[in-house]
Enzyme design. Sequence first.
Site, PDB file in Angstrom:
ATOM      1  N   ASN A  36       3.547   4.986 -10.024  1.00 19.58           N
ATOM      2  CA  ASN A  36       2.395   4.938 -10.929  1.00 19.58           C
ATOM      3  C   ASN A  36       1.067   4.732 -10.206  1.00 19.58           C
ATOM      4  O   ASN A  36       0.027   5.168 -10.706  1.00 19.58           O
ATOM      5  CB  ASN A  36       2.623   3.803 -11.945  1.00 19.58           C
ATOM      6  CG  ASN A  36       1.353   3.424 -12.657  1.00 19.58           C
ATOM      7  OD1 ASN A  36       0.911   4.122 -13.570  1.00 19.58           O
ATOM      8  ND2 ASN A  36       0.719   2.324 -12.250  1.00 19.58           N
ATOM      9  N   THR A  80      -7.431   2.192 -20.049  1.00 19.64           N
ATOM     10  CA  THR A  80      -7.055   1.310 -18.940  1.00 19.64           C
ATOM     11  C   THR A  80      -8.299   0.938 -18.126  1.00 19.64           C
ATOM     12  O   THR A  80      -9.357   1.562 -18.272  1.00 19.64           O
ATOM     13  CB  THR A  80      -6.066   2.006 -17.972  1.00 19.64           C
ATOM     14  OG1 THR A  80      -6.774   3.017 -17.244  1.00 19.64           O
ATOM     15  CG2 THR A  80      -4.883   2.616 -18.700  1.00 19.64           C
ATOM     16  N   ASP A 127       0.884  -1.174   0.000  1.00 16.92           N
ATOM     17  CA  ASP A 127       0.000   0.000   0.000  1.00 16.92           C
ATOM     18  C   ASP A 127       0.918   1.219   0.000  1.00 16.92           C
ATOM     19  O   ASP A 127       1.638   1.468   0.968  1.00 16.92           O
ATOM     20  CB  ASP A 127      -0.887  -0.020   1.250  1.00 16.92           C
ATOM     21  CG  ASP A 127      -1.795   1.209   1.327  1.00 16.92           C
ATOM     22  OD1 ASP A 127      -1.586   2.175   0.556  1.00 16.92           O
ATOM     23  OD2 ASP A 127      -2.699   1.201   2.181  1.00 16.92           O
ATOM     24  N   TYR A 170      -8.546  15.064  -7.420  1.00 13.52           N
ATOM     25  CA  TYR A 170      -7.648  14.390  -8.367  1.00 13.52           C
ATOM     26  C   TYR A 170      -6.734  15.423  -9.037  1.00 13.52           C
ATOM     27  O   TYR A 170      -5.517  15.226  -9.121  1.00 13.52           O
ATOM     28  CB  TYR A 170      -8.478  13.635  -9.405  1.00 13.52           C
ATOM     29  CG  TYR A 170      -7.661  12.792 -10.360  1.00 13.52           C
ATOM     30  CD1 TYR A 170      -7.177  11.549  -9.975  1.00 13.52           C
ATOM     31  CD2 TYR A 170      -7.387  13.238 -11.652  1.00 13.52           C
ATOM     32  CE1 TYR A 170      -6.437  10.765 -10.854  1.00 13.52           C
ATOM     33  CE2 TYR A 170      -6.647  12.461 -12.532  1.00 13.52           C
ATOM     34  CZ  TYR A 170      -6.172  11.227 -12.129  1.00 13.52           C
ATOM     35  OH  TYR A 170      -5.432  10.465 -12.997  1.00 13.52           O
TER      36      TYR A 170
HETATM   37  P1  NAP Z   1      -5.495   1.372 -12.933  1.00 17.14           P
HETATM   38  O1  NAP Z   1      -5.701   0.530 -14.139  1.00 17.14           O
HETATM   39  O2  NAP Z   1      -6.632   1.572 -11.997  1.00 17.14           O
HETATM   40  O3  NAP Z   1      -4.208   0.835 -12.139  1.00 17.14           O
HETATM   41  C1  NAP Z   1      -3.778   1.425 -10.946  1.00 17.14           C
HETATM   42  C2  NAP Z   1      -3.390   0.340  -9.973  1.00 17.14           C
HETATM   43  O4  NAP Z   1      -2.955   0.967  -8.741  1.00 17.14           O
HETATM   44  C3  NAP Z   1      -4.590  -0.558  -9.601  1.00 17.14           C
HETATM   45  O5  NAP Z   1      -4.233  -1.914  -9.592  1.00 17.14           O
HETATM   46  C4  NAP Z   1      -4.934  -0.035  -8.220  1.00 17.14           C
HETATM   47  O6  NAP Z   1      -5.640  -0.950  -7.425  1.00 17.14           O
HETATM   48  C5  NAP Z   1      -3.552   0.273  -7.671  1.00 17.14           C
HETATM   49  N1  NAP Z   1      -3.636   1.035  -6.415  1.00 17.14           N
HETATM   50  C6  NAP Z   1      -4.643   1.805  -5.971  1.00 17.14           C
HETATM   51  N2  NAP Z   1      -4.385   2.265  -4.731  1.00 17.14           N
HETATM   52  C7  NAP Z   1      -3.187   1.747  -4.368  1.00 17.14           C
HETATM   53  C8  NAP Z   1      -2.387   1.841  -3.199  1.00 17.14           C
HETATM   54  N3  NAP Z   1      -2.798   2.547  -2.111  1.00 17.14           N
HETATM   55  N4  NAP Z   1      -1.200   1.195  -3.165  1.00 17.14           N
HETATM   56  C9  NAP Z   1      -0.790   0.459  -4.231  1.00 17.14           C
HETATM   57  N5  NAP Z   1      -1.519   0.323  -5.373  1.00 17.14           N
HETATM   58  C10 NAP Z   1      -2.698   0.965  -5.438  1.00 17.14           C
HETATM   59  O7  NAP Z   1      -5.021   2.860 -13.349  1.00 17.14           O
HETATM   60  P2  NAP Z   1      -4.293   3.427 -14.662  1.00 17.14           P
HETATM   61  O8  NAP Z   1      -5.329   4.032 -15.523  1.00 17.14           O
HETATM   62  O9  NAP Z   1      -3.329   2.452 -15.190  1.00 17.14           O
HETATM   63  O10 NAP Z   1      -3.525   4.655 -13.969  1.00 17.14           O
HETATM   64  C11 NAP Z   1      -2.171   4.567 -13.555  1.00 17.14           C
HETATM   65  C12 NAP Z   1      -1.692   5.973 -13.212  1.00 17.14           C
HETATM   66  O11 NAP Z   1      -1.879   6.833 -14.351  1.00 17.14           O
HETATM   67  C13 NAP Z   1      -2.470   6.628 -12.066  1.00 17.14           C
HETATM   68  O12 NAP Z   1      -1.590   7.381 -11.270  1.00 17.14           O
HETATM   69  C14 NAP Z   1      -3.447   7.533 -12.810  1.00 17.14           C
HETATM   70  O13 NAP Z   1      -3.868   8.624 -12.015  1.00 17.14           O
HETATM   71  C15 NAP Z   1      -2.610   7.979 -13.977  1.00 17.14           C
HETATM   72  N6  NAP Z   1      -3.378   8.468 -15.114  1.00 17.14           N
HETATM   73  C16 NAP Z   1      -4.265   7.652 -15.766  1.00 17.14           C
HETATM   74  C17 NAP Z   1      -4.995   8.159 -16.838  1.00 17.14           C
HETATM   75  C18 NAP Z   1      -5.996   7.329 -17.606  1.00 17.14           C
HETATM   76  O14 NAP Z   1      -6.658   7.874 -18.516  1.00 17.14           O
HETATM   77  N7  NAP Z   1      -6.148   6.053 -17.306  1.00 17.14           N
HETATM   78  C19 NAP Z   1      -4.812   9.485 -17.246  1.00 17.14           C
HETATM   79  C20 NAP Z   1      -3.908  10.283 -16.554  1.00 17.14           C
HETATM   80  C21 NAP Z   1      -3.183   9.760 -15.499  1.00 17.14           C
HETATM   81  P3  NAP Z   1      -7.261  -0.790  -7.316  1.00 17.14           P
HETATM   82  O15 NAP Z   1      -7.815  -1.350  -8.586  1.00 17.14           O
HETATM   83  O16 NAP Z   1      -7.610  -1.570  -6.104  1.00 17.14           O
HETATM   84  O17 NAP Z   1      -7.547   0.700  -7.154  1.00 17.14           O
END
Ligand code: NAP
Length: 258
Positions: free
Chosen positions: A85, A190, A58, A153
């Site tokens: 990330n 994602t 975490d 956010y």
């Molecule tokens: P994702 O598919 O939801 O993957 C994020 C992972 O982080 C999930 O497995 C999540 O678990 C885990 N997580 C959540 N809280 C955590 C904690 N306290 N400790 C450790 N792991 C934790 O997200 P993604 O879209 O790949 O996003 C990755 C990064 O890119 C994030 O920082 C996001 O803000 C950023 N981002 C994404 C987008 C987009 O369009 N997708 C755009 C801009 C920026 P849970 O499923 O349990 O939450």
Amino acid sequence: MGRLAGKVALVTGAASGIGAATARVMAREGAHVVLTDVQDDRGAAVAAEFGGAYRRQDVTSEAAWIALTDAIKAEHGRLDVVVNNAGIFIGGTIEETTEELWDKVLGVNLKGLMWGCKHGLRIMKDNPGGPKGSIVNISSITGYVGLASGAAYSASKGGVRLLTKAVAVHAARTYRDIRCNSVHPGVIDTPMNQAAFDASPDPNAMRAMFAAIQPNGRMTTPEEIANACLFLASDEASSVNGAEILIDGGWLAAPNPL
Ligand code: NAP
């Protein structure tokens, strides 16, 4: 191949989306990758694809960061790359923002990332051969522009953008060869976004609407973000520090439809 040969890389939030893609790309390029997440089954499955190591973590807990980075040092003798990330999205305008929502979003997206910078640096400064390393922080397009429907956010991602520069300048002045940069994804295909589509009355229409936001008419893939992380992690970026890479298909270059 081999752009990260011999390096030890840690990727948080690596069970899913951008983190999983980054772990895969870094492993393909020769890094030994340690993957962490709170989704243990999915994290272990991604690690198993290429013989990486999965650990539950975490990111909000400093004690967990200390235990993890100490264990990497004990097992591998070094840490070269940290990709901060892990992140969550919880929507809400400023009028809808509660203390609980604020603390949760800022806790994962900003505090958790801050611990990653602190404890990544703590190990990197003692790397064999001298201080050396690369910290890659995942911010967002909302680190540049406010998202009305995601006040906390946006605040977290804006914080990531400038924390990155504070870390970058300190690390370079103190240790010379430790770098810290931020990556700013636009709309990425994602599970984080799919969850939002699925929660809407018409997921397909919502998907199409998101795809149309970026001027190139599609969502960016997780691999396209992973490639930027790879560059920043590699020695090809040896003088890139405190920089921002925006990957949004041109979204911010075209603030109006004309
Ligand atoms: P994702 O598919 O939801 O993957 C994020 C992972 O982080 C999930 O497995 C999540 O678990 C885990 N997580 C959540 N809280 C955590 C904690 N306290 N400790 C450790 N792991 C934790 O997200 P993604 O879209 O790949 O996003 C990755 C990064 O890119 C994030 O920082 C996001 O803000 C950023 N981002 C994404 C987008 C987009 O369009 N997708 C755009 C801009 C920026 P849970 O499923 O349990 O939450």
